[in-house]
Design an enzyme around this catalytic site. Structure first.
Site, PDB file in Angstrom:
ATOM      1  N   ASP A  67       0.695  -1.418   0.047  1.00  0.00           N
ATOM      2  CA  ASP A  67      -0.043  -0.148   0.011  1.00  0.00           C
ATOM      3  C   ASP A  67       0.805   1.416  -0.040  1.00  0.00           C
ATOM      4  O   ASP A  67       2.055   1.204   0.218  1.00  0.00           O
ATOM      5  CB  ASP A  67      -1.053   0.091   1.401  1.00  0.00           C
ATOM      6  CG  ASP A  67      -0.215  -0.246   2.605  1.00  0.00           C
ATOM      7  OD1 ASP A  67       0.833  -0.214   2.633  1.00  0.00           O
ATOM      8  OD2 ASP A  67      -0.884  -0.335   3.456  1.00  0.00           O
ATOM      9  N   ASN A 136      -7.119  -0.271  14.583  1.00  0.00           N
ATOM     10  CA  ASN A 136      -8.501  -0.595  14.328  1.00  0.00           C
ATOM     11  C   ASN A 136      -8.783  -1.898  13.430  1.00  0.00           C
ATOM     12  O   ASN A 136      -9.809  -1.965  13.059  1.00  0.00           O
ATOM     13  CB  ASN A 136      -8.728   0.492  13.346  1.00  0.00           C
ATOM     14  CG  ASN A 136      -8.324   0.712  11.910  1.00  0.00           C
ATOM     15  OD1 ASN A 136      -7.259   0.052  11.606  1.00  0.00           O
ATOM     16  ND2 ASN A 136      -8.727   1.673  11.198  1.00  0.00           N
ATOM     17  N   HIS A 138      -7.290  -2.673  10.467  1.00  0.00           N
ATOM     18  CA  HIS A 138      -7.069  -2.742   8.941  1.00  0.00           C
ATOM     19  C   HIS A 138      -6.129  -3.626   8.605  1.00  0.00           C
ATOM     20  O   HIS A 138      -4.971  -3.981   9.593  1.00  0.00           O
ATOM     21  CB  HIS A 138      -6.953  -1.411   8.532  1.00  0.00           C
ATOM     22  CG  HIS A 138      -5.271  -0.807   9.020  1.00  0.00           C
ATOM     23  ND1 HIS A 138      -5.497   0.852   8.989  1.00  0.00           N
ATOM     24  CD2 HIS A 138      -4.214  -1.062   9.258  1.00  0.00           C
ATOM     25  CE1 HIS A 138      -4.327   1.024   9.260  1.00  0.00           C
ATOM     26  NE2 HIS A 138      -3.439  -0.133   9.368  1.00  0.00           N
ATOM     27  N   GLU A 143      -9.475  -0.412   5.310  1.00  0.00           N
ATOM     28  CA  GLU A 143     -10.000  -0.092   6.704  1.00  0.00           C
ATOM     29  C   GLU A 143     -11.226  -0.552   6.938  1.00  0.00           C
ATOM     30  O   GLU A 143     -12.053  -1.271   6.112  1.00  0.00           O
ATOM     31  CB  GLU A 143     -10.249   1.525   6.582  1.00  0.00           C
ATOM     32  CG  GLU A 143      -8.914   2.304   6.477  1.00  0.00           C
ATOM     33  CD  GLU A 143      -7.972   2.567   7.700  1.00  0.00           C
ATOM     34  OE1 GLU A 143      -7.946   1.828   8.619  1.00  0.00           O
ATOM     35  OE2 GLU A 143      -7.504   3.656   7.809  1.00  0.00           O
TER      36      GLU A 143
HETATM   37  C1  F6R Z   1       1.674  -0.463   6.095  1.00  0.00           C
HETATM   38  C2  F6R Z   1       0.512  -1.286   6.175  1.00  0.00           C
HETATM   39  C3  F6R Z   1      -0.574  -1.199   7.665  1.00  0.00           C
HETATM   40  C4  F6R Z   1       0.304  -1.645   8.513  1.00  0.00           C
HETATM   41  C5  F6R Z   1      -0.422  -1.532   9.993  1.00  0.00           C
HETATM   42  C6  F6R Z   1       0.494  -1.856  11.121  1.00  0.00           C
HETATM   43  O1  F6R Z   1       2.144  -0.785   4.944  1.00  0.00           O
HETATM   44  O2  F6R Z   1      -0.009  -1.827   5.605  1.00  0.00           O
HETATM   45  O3  F6R Z   1      -1.690  -1.752   7.517  1.00  0.00           O
HETATM   46  O4  F6R Z   1       0.654  -2.954   8.615  1.00  0.00           O
HETATM   47  O5  F6R Z   1      -0.714  -0.204  10.177  1.00  0.00           O
HETATM   48  O6  F6R Z   1       1.634  -0.782  11.394  1.00  0.00           O
HETATM   49  P1  F6R Z   1       2.865  -1.009  12.208  1.00  0.00           P
HETATM   50  O7  F6R Z   1       3.324  -2.475  11.756  1.00  0.00           O
HETATM   51  O8  F6R Z   1       3.661   0.214  12.170  1.00  0.00           O
HETATM   52  O9  F6R Z   1       2.246  -1.414  13.713  1.00  0.00           O
END
Ligand code: F6R
Length: 249
Positions: A67, A136, A138, A143
């Site tokens: 993403d 959350n 995601h 989301e």
């Molecule tokens: C980032 C992504 C997000 C993260 C998620 C957890 O490329 O796809 O969905 O995997 O927000 O983020 P961290 O690992 O920083 O806690």
């Protein structure tokens, strides 16, 4: 769904790195997709180090970034683009035709999503996805409320993602939308690993286990994958009940 719990972040990351390296040894033209962010950082560093140490040929792998923050330029150190070039693509010397990242500055989001979908199809589909989980629930920028049957798409970011996302940036950054590989791609991926570490993820991990599969908690989609594994450190697994934990062994 399989569940694996490791003592700490280092052990978890080492296990993920081993899975990636073994896949590349078995399948030199493997098609791999990773989330960026804090959770996968050490696993990425470890698998890159193993590849370099063992002189494994990576000239045929294809690597997809899950993403990107819409509107954030690639040179911004908080962008997913920057993360992957810095941690994986440059150290491994991957060439432009091996790597796929969304153009966050595109003025045609639909076309950018179509290009990503076509690139995944042309690569023969994804062999391995390694994803994180947001506070959350995601996955990528899928989301809460996302349609599970979406391929690549753009989604308005949740307030919690916008606020939490500031941790990647040196200065306060305007975040509003994410462009992301969709959950239909996840379902079609041969093997999917979701990773989480630390106390702060314990609550959302517990909800993911407790709730039935639902689009308000995107991570619950993991329960529907035929070859999906949730890999946690003890802290992230700390709120799971004994039977949920036992089911992991
Ligand atoms: C980032 C992504 C997000 C993260 C998620 C957890 O490329 O796809 O969905 O995997 O927000 O983020 P961290 O690992 O920083 O806690």
């Amino acid at each position: 769904m399989n569940v694996k719990v490791f003592t700490d972040y280092e052990e978890l990351s080492e296990a993920v790195a081993t899975i990636v390296v073994d896949l590349i040894k078995r399948t030199p033209n493997a098609v791999i997709c990773f989330a960026s962010g804090h959770t996968p950082l050490l696993a990425c560093q470890l698998f890159v180090a193993k590849i370099l140490r063992e002189k494994i040929d990576v000239s045929a792998i294809r690597f997809f970034s899950l993403d990107e923050w819409v509107g954030v330029p690639p040179e911004n150190q908080g962008s997913c683009h920057h993360f992957f070039y810095d941690v994986i693509f440059n150290p491994l010397g991957l060439t432009k035709n091996q790597v796929y990242v969304f153009d966050a500055l595109t003025n045609n989001e639909a076309d950018e999503c179509k290009k990503m979908d076509e690139a995944i199809a042309a690569a023969g589909g994804l062999d391995l996805m390694v994803v994180g989980i947001g506070m959350n629930g995601h996955i990528g920028f899928n989301e809460p409320g996302v349609a599970f049957d979406n391929y690549s798409h753009v989604m308005a970011l949740d307030k919690s993602t916008i606020e939490g996302g500031q941790k990647y940036f040196e200065t306060n950054t305007i975040l509003s939308k994410g462009i992301t590989i969709g959950l239909q791609h996840l379902i079609e991926t041969k093997q999917v690993i979701m990773i989480a570490n630390g106390d702060k993820k314990a609550e959302i991990i517990k909800r993911t286990f407790d709730e039935t599969v639902n689009e308000q908690l995107p991570a619950t989609i993991m329960k529907t994958h035929k070859n999906g594994t949730i890999m946690l450190d003890k802290a992230a697994a700390s709120l799971l009940s004994a039977n949920q934990f036992d089911a992991s062994h």
